[in-house]
Motif scaffolding. Structure first.
Motif, PDB file in Angstrom:
ATOM      1  N   HIS A   1       8.400  -1.109  -5.488  1.00  0.00           N
ATOM      2  CA  HIS A   1       9.371  -0.870  -6.554  1.00  0.00           C
ATOM      3  C   HIS A   1      10.695  -1.548  -6.232  1.00  0.00           C
ATOM      4  O   HIS A   1      11.167  -2.392  -6.976  1.00  0.00           O
ATOM      5  CB  HIS A   1       9.553   0.639  -6.741  1.00  0.00           C
ATOM      6  N   GLN A   2      11.303  -1.202  -5.070  1.00  0.00           N
ATOM      7  CA  GLN A   2      12.636  -1.711  -4.752  1.00  0.00           C
ATOM      8  C   GLN A   2      12.713  -2.430  -3.420  1.00  0.00           C
ATOM      9  O   GLN A   2      13.592  -3.242  -3.191  1.00  0.00           O
ATOM     10  CB  GLN A   2      13.626  -0.537  -4.747  1.00  0.00           C
ATOM     11  N   ASN A   3      11.783  -2.079  -2.538  1.00  0.00           N
ATOM     12  CA  ASN A   3      11.924  -2.469  -1.142  1.00  0.00           C
ATOM     13  C   ASN A   3      11.121  -3.731  -0.823  1.00  0.00           C
ATOM     14  O   ASN A   3      10.074  -3.662  -0.168  1.00  0.00           O
ATOM     15  CB  ASN A   3      11.420  -1.269  -0.310  1.00  0.00           C
ATOM     16  N   GLN A   4      11.644  -4.877  -1.276  1.00  0.00           N
ATOM     17  CA  GLN A   4      10.896  -6.127  -1.103  1.00  0.00           C
ATOM     18  C   GLN A   4      10.675  -6.473   0.372  1.00  0.00           C
ATOM     19  O   GLN A   4       9.614  -6.961   0.761  1.00  0.00           O
ATOM     20  CB  GLN A   4      11.629  -7.283  -1.798  1.00  0.00           C
ATOM     21  N   GLU A   5      11.712  -6.178   1.166  1.00  0.00           N
ATOM     22  CA  GLU A   5      11.629  -6.531   2.589  1.00  0.00           C
ATOM     23  C   GLU A   5      10.467  -5.802   3.261  1.00  0.00           C
ATOM     24  O   GLU A   5       9.707  -6.393   4.040  1.00  0.00           O
ATOM     25  CB  GLU A   5      12.939  -6.124   3.265  1.00  0.00           C
ATOM     26  N   ALA A   6      10.326  -4.524   2.930  1.00  0.00           N
ATOM     27  CA  ALA A   6       9.238  -3.740   3.529  1.00  0.00           C
ATOM     28  C   ALA A   6       7.886  -4.253   3.048  1.00  0.00           C
ATOM     29  O   ALA A   6       6.933  -4.367   3.836  1.00  0.00           O
ATOM     30  CB  ALA A   6       9.404  -2.267   3.174  1.00  0.00           C
ATOM     31  N   ALA A   7       7.798  -4.602   1.765  1.00  0.00           N
ATOM     32  CA  ALA A   7       6.535  -5.132   1.223  1.00  0.00           C
ATOM     33  C   ALA A   7       6.174  -6.443   1.921  1.00  0.00           C
ATOM     34  O   ALA A   7       5.024  -6.683   2.286  1.00  0.00           O
ATOM     35  CB  ALA A   7       6.656  -5.340  -0.280  1.00  0.00           C
TER      36      ALA A   7
ATOM     37  N   VAL B   1      -5.379  -8.198  -0.906  1.00  0.00           N
ATOM     38  CA  VAL B   1      -4.655  -6.993  -1.312  1.00  0.00           C
ATOM     39  C   VAL B   1      -3.358  -7.323  -2.054  1.00  0.00           C
ATOM     40  O   VAL B   1      -2.566  -8.156  -1.602  1.00  0.00           O
ATOM     41  CB  VAL B   1      -4.324  -6.134  -0.073  1.00  0.00           C
ATOM     42  N   VAL B   2      -3.155  -6.646  -3.178  1.00  0.00           N
ATOM     43  CA  VAL B   2      -1.882  -6.735  -3.897  1.00  0.00           C
ATOM     44  C   VAL B   2      -1.019  -5.574  -3.416  1.00  0.00           C
ATOM     45  O   VAL B   2      -1.375  -4.400  -3.571  1.00  0.00           O
ATOM     46  CB  VAL B   2      -2.078  -6.613  -5.423  1.00  0.00           C
ATOM     47  N   ILE B   3       0.118  -5.940  -2.795  1.00  0.00           N
ATOM     48  CA  ILE B   3       1.033  -4.939  -2.238  1.00  0.00           C
ATOM     49  C   ILE B   3       2.111  -4.694  -3.287  1.00  0.00           C
ATOM     50  O   ILE B   3       3.089  -5.440  -3.375  1.00  0.00           O
ATOM     51  CB  ILE B   3       1.638  -5.480  -0.920  1.00  0.00           C
ATOM     52  N   ASN B   4       1.902  -3.670  -4.095  1.00  0.00           N
ATOM     53  CA  ASN B   4       2.903  -3.356  -5.130  1.00  0.00           C
ATOM     54  C   ASN B   4       4.062  -2.585  -4.499  1.00  0.00           C
ATOM     55  O   ASN B   4       3.865  -1.786  -3.594  1.00  0.00           O
ATOM     56  CB  ASN B   4       2.242  -2.521  -6.243  1.00  0.00           C
TER      57      ASN B   4
ATOM     58  N   LYS C   1       6.998  -7.345   4.887  1.00  0.00           N
ATOM     59  CA  LYS C   1       6.542  -7.061   6.269  1.00  0.00           C
ATOM     60  C   LYS C   1       5.070  -6.665   6.272  1.00  0.00           C
ATOM     61  O   LYS C   1       4.321  -7.030   7.172  1.00  0.00           O
ATOM     62  CB  LYS C   1       7.382  -5.924   6.875  1.00  0.00           C
ATOM     63  N   VAL C   2       4.670  -5.870   5.268  1.00  0.00           N
ATOM     64  CA  VAL C   2       3.258  -5.465   5.182  1.00  0.00           C
ATOM     65  C   VAL C   2       2.391  -6.716   5.001  1.00  0.00           C
ATOM     66  O   VAL C   2       1.369  -6.888   5.665  1.00  0.00           O
ATOM     67  CB  VAL C   2       3.033  -4.465   4.014  1.00  0.00           C
ATOM     68  N   LEU C   3       2.865  -7.619   4.125  1.00  0.00           N
ATOM     69  CA  LEU C   3       2.111  -8.865   3.880  1.00  0.00           C
ATOM     70  C   LEU C   3       2.014  -9.693   5.161  1.00  0.00           C
ATOM     71  O   LEU C   3       0.946 -10.199   5.511  1.00  0.00           O
ATOM     72  CB  LEU C   3       2.779  -9.672   2.760  1.00  0.00           C
ATOM     73  N   GLU C   4       3.146  -9.814   5.872  1.00  0.00           N
ATOM     74  CA  GLU C   4       3.146 -10.617   7.110  1.00  0.00           C
ATOM     75  C   GLU C   4       2.181 -10.024   8.127  1.00  0.00           C
ATOM     76  O   GLU C   4       1.455 -10.745   8.812  1.00  0.00           O
ATOM     77  CB  GLU C   4       4.564 -10.679   7.697  1.00  0.00           C
ATOM     78  N   ASN C   5       2.164  -8.701   8.188  1.00  0.00           N
ATOM     79  CA  ASN C   5       1.257  -8.015   9.108  1.00  0.00           C
ATOM     80  C   ASN C   5      -0.204  -8.328   8.763  1.00  0.00           C
ATOM     81  O   ASN C   5      -1.022  -8.606   9.635  1.00  0.00           O
ATOM     82  CB  ASN C   5       1.561  -6.510   8.984  1.00  0.00           C
ATOM     83  N   ILE C   6      -0.498  -8.298   7.458  1.00  0.00           N
ATOM     84  CA  ILE C   6      -1.865  -8.585   6.990  1.00  0.00           C
ATOM     85  C   ILE C   6      -2.239 -10.034   7.312  1.00  0.00           C
ATOM     86  O   ILE C   6      -3.323 -10.318   7.828  1.00  0.00           O
ATOM     87  CB  ILE C   6      -1.969  -8.296   5.468  1.00  0.00           C
ATOM     88  N   GLU C   7      -1.306 -10.952   7.033  1.00  0.00           N
ATOM     89  CA  GLU C   7      -1.608 -12.372   7.253  1.00  0.00           C
ATOM     90  C   GLU C   7      -1.735 -12.680   8.746  1.00  0.00           C
ATOM     91  O   GLU C   7      -2.592 -13.467   9.146  1.00  0.00           O
ATOM     92  CB  GLU C   7      -0.540 -13.244   6.585  1.00  0.00           C
ATOM     93  N   ALA C   8      -0.915 -12.020   9.555  1.00  0.00           N
ATOM     94  CA  ALA C   8      -0.990 -12.256  11.005  1.00  0.00           C
ATOM     95  C   ALA C   8      -2.347 -11.820  11.548  1.00  0.00           C
ATOM     96  O   ALA C   8      -2.838 -12.362  12.536  1.00  0.00           O
ATOM     97  CB  ALA C   8       0.132 -11.502  11.719  1.00  0.00           C
ATOM     98  N   ALA C   9      -2.965 -10.854  10.889  1.00  0.00           N
ATOM     99  CA  ALA C   9      -4.280 -10.372  11.337  1.00  0.00           C
ATOM    100  C   ALA C   9      -5.416 -11.170  10.681  1.00  0.00           C
ATOM    101  O   ALA C   9      -6.585 -10.802  10.791  1.00  0.00           O
ATOM    102  CB  ALA C   9      -4.413  -8.886  11.015  1.00  0.00           C
ATOM    103  N   GLY C  10      -5.044 -12.240   9.939  1.00  0.00           N
ATOM    104  CA  GLY C  10      -6.065 -13.103   9.342  1.00  0.00           C
ATOM    105  C   GLY C  10      -6.462 -12.672   7.932  1.00  0.00           C
ATOM    106  O   GLY C  10      -7.432 -13.192   7.370  1.00  0.00           O
ATOM    107  N   GLY C  11      -5.722 -11.726   7.353  1.00  0.00           N
ATOM    108  CA  GLY C  11      -6.059 -11.234   6.010  1.00  0.00           C
ATOM    109  C   GLY C  11      -5.308 -11.972   4.916  1.00  0.00           C
ATOM    110  O   GLY C  11      -4.526 -12.900   5.174  1.00  0.00           O
TER     111      GLY C  11
ATOM    112  N   ILE D   1       1.711   5.782   3.184  1.00  0.00           N
ATOM    113  CA  ILE D   1       0.250   5.771   3.037  1.00  0.00           C
ATOM    114  C   ILE D   1      -0.216   4.481   2.352  1.00  0.00           C
ATOM    115  O   ILE D   1      -1.230   3.893   2.736  1.00  0.00           O
ATOM    116  CB  ILE D   1      -0.194   7.032   2.247  1.00  0.00           C
ATOM    117  N   GLY D   2       0.540   4.013   1.360  1.00  0.00           N
ATOM    118  CA  GLY D   2       0.160   2.788   0.651  1.00  0.00           C
ATOM    119  C   GLY D   2       0.144   1.584   1.582  1.00  0.00           C
ATOM    120  O   GLY D   2      -0.770   0.751   1.514  1.00  0.00           O
ATOM    121  N   ALA D   3       1.142   1.474   2.440  1.00  0.00           N
ATOM    122  CA  ALA D   3       1.203   0.345   3.382  1.00  0.00           C
ATOM    123  C   ALA D   3       0.013   0.405   4.344  1.00  0.00           C
ATOM    124  O   ALA D   3      -0.636  -0.615   4.611  1.00  0.00           O
ATOM    125  CB  ALA D   3       2.518   0.383   4.154  1.00  0.00           C
TER     126      ALA D   3
END
Ligand code: NAP
Length: 257
Positions: free
Chosen positions: A44-50, A39-42, A52-62, A24-26
């Motif tokens: 805990h352990q899963n840097q790779e997943a975080a 957006v700050v994507i906090n 990916k969320v950032l890349e998705n946001i940036e790819a959409a111009g965010g 839900i957070g992603a």
């Protein structure tokens, strides 16, 4: 309202989503970024997943950043919020979402330590995040606090009692804060999803998931994206007179016995 404000109602806002690497957070992080928030994507352990969320946001111009912090640790939350303020500005929207795995079992069989841990995680995380974000919100004379609870807080299931009690107490904190922070111009609202398909809910067997879907009036699974829209609504100006409100996202299951 200008066309730009309609397309990006959160332009210029900073949103911090705890536990935004998955589930839900992603989905909330992506949805808030779509509305124009940085957006700050906090995580805990899963840097790779975080990442990916950032890349998705940036790819959409965010715009976004990832930040590792255990939100149950006050020092780590303070460091995260201070860094955001230094790099951008103070947090405008706090989405208290991180999920803490808990001990499943009947309440009378759980050790006090397991029960206490569930409550401790849930409440300390919220308290830490509010304490760290609030001075910035007060200085801006604006802010939004959104708390993710669970339908189990009001509609119990056997063996989920530690989680339900923790979330009930979380809802109670949110209600009190709505009264306390209202005069400061800071609404506090709760989003209450029913069983949603994420990593956390995969502890339940397939047959259970199907039964939930089948017994819901809308006859559909709930996905993180179904919850993200309500979070974006609460983050924006269109919900400006909502505080202490609880939005149920259940596909209608709250109406059933
Ligand atoms: N799924 C459901 O059926 C359901 C239903 C109702 C309500 N909810 C609520 O919705 C929220 C999100 O749940 P979800 O199902 O999306 O969870 P999820 O998919 O399991 O994701 C959990 C997230 O929380 C992060 N996290 C865990 N411990 C943390 C910590 N100590 N500090 C910071 N982040 C931490 C994880 O980070 P890492 O990836 O780095 O581990 C991950 O991003 C929770 O509040 C949950 O109670 C869920």
């Amino acid at each position: 309202m200008t066309e730009q404000a309609r397309r990006a109602p959160l332009q210029g806002k900073i949103a911090l989503v705890t536990g935004a690497s998955r589930g839900i957070g992603a989905a909330a992080a992506k949805r808030l970024a779509q509305s124009g928030a940085a957006v700050v994507i906090n995580y805990h352990q899963n840097q790779e997943a975080a990442q990916k969320v950032l890349e998705n946001i940036e790819a959409a111009g965010g715009r976004g950043m990832i930040f590792q912090a255990d939100v149950t640790r006050k020092d780590q939350v303070e460091a995260m919020v201070a860094t955001v303020q230094e790099k951008w500005t103070a947090v405008d929207v706090l989405v208290n979402n991180a999920y803490f795995p808990f001990k499943v079992g009947q309440l009378h069989e759980l050790s006090w330590e397991s029960f206490h841990q569930a409550v401790e995680h849930e409440l300390s995380a919220f308290h830490n995040c509010v304490q760290a974000c609030l001075p910035g919100m007060v200085a801006k004379k604006a802010g939004k606090i959104i708390v993710i609870s669970t339908r189990l807080a009001q509609q119990p299931l056997p063996r989920m009692g530690a989680y339900a009690a923790a979330k009930s107490a979380l809802e109670s904190m949110a209600n009190t804060m709505a009264i306390e922070l209202g005069p400061l111009g800071i609404p506090v609202n709760v989003v209450t999803p029913a069983f949603t398909l994420t990593d956390a809910s995969m502890i339940m067997p397939e047959a259970f998931r199907e039964r939930v879907r089948e017994t819901r009036p809308l006859k559909k699974h709930l996905y993180p994206e179904d919850v993200a829209g309500a979070i974006a609504f609460l983050a924006g100006d269109e919900s400006s007179m909502l505080t202490g409100s609880h939005i149920l996202i259940t596909g209608g299951s709250h109406l059933q016995l």
